[in-house]
Design an enzyme around this catalytic site. Structure first.
Site, mmCIF file in Angstrom:
data_model
loop_
_atom_site.group_PDB
_atom_site.id
_atom_site.type_symbol
_atom_site.label_atom_id
_atom_site.label_comp_id
_atom_site.label_asym_id
_atom_site.label_seq_id
_atom_site.Cartn_x
_atom_site.Cartn_y
_atom_site.Cartn_z
ATOM 1 N N CYS A 134 0.837 -1.204 0.000
ATOM 2 C CA CYS A 134 0.000 0.000 0.000
ATOM 3 C C CYS A 134 0.869 1.251 0.000
ATOM 4 O O CYS A 134 1.331 1.702 1.051
ATOM 5 C CB CYS A 134 -0.938 -0.010 1.213
ATOM 6 S SG CYS A 134 -2.008 1.433 1.272
ATOM 7 N N CYS A 137 -0.580 4.134 2.073
ATOM 8 C CA CYS A 137 -0.447 3.988 3.536
ATOM 9 C C CYS A 137 1.005 4.162 3.987
ATOM 10 O O CYS A 137 1.263 4.793 5.008
ATOM 11 C CB CYS A 137 -0.902 2.602 4.012
ATOM 12 S SG CYS A 137 -2.282 1.889 3.137
ATOM 13 N N ASP A 138 1.953 3.580 3.260
ATOM 14 C CA ASP A 138 3.324 3.472 3.765
ATOM 15 C C ASP A 138 4.336 4.349 3.043
ATOM 16 O O ASP A 138 5.497 4.421 3.462
ATOM 17 C CB ASP A 138 3.801 2.008 3.654
ATOM 18 C CG ASP A 138 2.940 1.072 4.486
ATOM 19 O OD1 ASP A 138 2.352 1.550 5.467
ATOM 20 O OD2 ASP A 138 2.854 -0.117 4.143
#
Ligand code: NAP
Length: 304
Positions: A134, A137-138
């Site tokens: 992701c 997200c990261d």
């Protein structure tokens, strides 16, 4: 007695939430069960530029709007993972992993797909600390660092553009000399100075030092030559498989996708399916919404 709904929708991605809008507007009592994040894969997508009427929106924003909209007409949304569906004839019983049970007259399966994991030794161990599925997200953890993306589909290329806005350098590794992604996004990637493309290569081995990922070795599929790419993060986007393990195998094709009729019904009476988990050619937010609307309409007809 289990609580009874007209319709249980499994999955709160674009297909499931659209079905929830249409079914609850038709006055059906609707329960939506989602095991992960509301909005599904959409919530992990950086930007959407091909949803008609909205020129550009972040995946998370569209996911949030859909989640709100999906509940606006009375559908109830809960978190839970479906373990089994039991067909009692007129009704079905949906049992969650938590052992909670609900009854319903019809089901729409809209569970989408899950990312294929990188098949390299120790890849599991480093998921979440060097390997990520992701970028949204990261990505921040890789600010000003080098990252490698594996795969040449829409997910890989769209997320590489996002990562290029954060990372020092993005290297995309594809196994053929052609991308699978749409031409428009391929052009954008090729124009981006921070992105390097390496073709005809496959991931071979993680390079680990002091319990940290410091690179990945890739192998040229023609020559067998090994190259080491120094990087802090690896983002595999090598396709996805349908989340249909809990379903009767008779309604699945050999790859696990649900086989549906044009009205989104399946070979089991009262079970319908929609979105990325069904057998089809084009997996997009707009086609998931289309399937969801058709499935809800078909459930309404079926119940009448
Ligand atoms: P995908 O389209 O299946 O692409 C997977 C990529 O990974 C391909 O380049 C494939 O190479 C490569 N690959 C597969 N297995 C591999 C392996 N073992 N090692 C190295 N490379 C491997 O998957 P996706 O990008 O996740 O997309 C899934 C679906 O969602 C698609 O239908 C896609 O169009 C859709 N989607 C649409 C959008 C959008 O329109 N905005 C965004 C995201 C996803 P080959 O090409 O050689 O097979």
């Amino acid at each position: 007695m289990n609580e009874l709904f007209d319709l249980i929708i499994v999955g709160a991605g674009p297909a499931g939430l659209t079905a929830a809008i249409y079914a609850s507007r038709a006055n059906l009592s609707v329960l939506v069960v989602e095991s992960g994040v509301n909005g599904g894969k959409l919530s992990k997508t950086y930007e959407i530029e091909n949803y008609p009427g909205i020129k550009k929106i972040s995946g998370l924003e569209l996911a949030n709007q859909l989640t709100e909209h999906g509940q606006q007409f009375g559908a109830k949304l809960i978190t839970g993972e479906v373990k089994t569906i039991t067909d009692n004839g007129e009704t079905k019983t949906v049992e969650l992993v938590s052992q909670k049970k609900y009854d319903c007259k019809a089901i729409i399966v809209a569970t989408g797909t899950k990312e294929r994991p990188l098949d390299l030794p120790r890849a599991n161990e480093f998921t979440g600390r060097g390997i990520s599925y992701c970028a949204v997200c990261d990505g921040f953890f890789y600010r000003n660092k080098n990252v490698v993306i594996i795969g040449g589909g829409n997910s890989a290329l769209e997320e590489s553009l996002f990562l290029a806005s954060i990372a020092n350098k993005v290297t995309i590794v594809i196994r053929r000399d052609e991308f699978r992604a749409d031409a428009k996004v391929v052009d954008k990637v090729k124009e981006n100075e921070k992105i390097e493309i390496i073709t005809k290569s496959l991931p071979e081995e993680l390079v680990i030092e002091d319990d940290k990922i410091i690179g990945i070795k890739i192998k040229n599929v023609d020559t067998g030559d090994i190259t080491t790419l120094e990087c802090a993060g690896i983002f595999p986007y090598i396709g996805a498989d349908p989340c249909t393990d809990f379903l009767d195998k008779t309604i699945l094709d050999e790859r696990g996708y649900v086989i549906t009729n044009p009205d989104m019904s399946t070979a089991i009476k009262g079970i319908f399916a929609a979105g990325d988990c069904i057998q089809k050619d084009l997996r997009q937010v707009v086609t998931a919404c289309n399937d969801g609307a058709i499935a809800a309409n078909s459930v309404n007809k079926y119940l009448k």
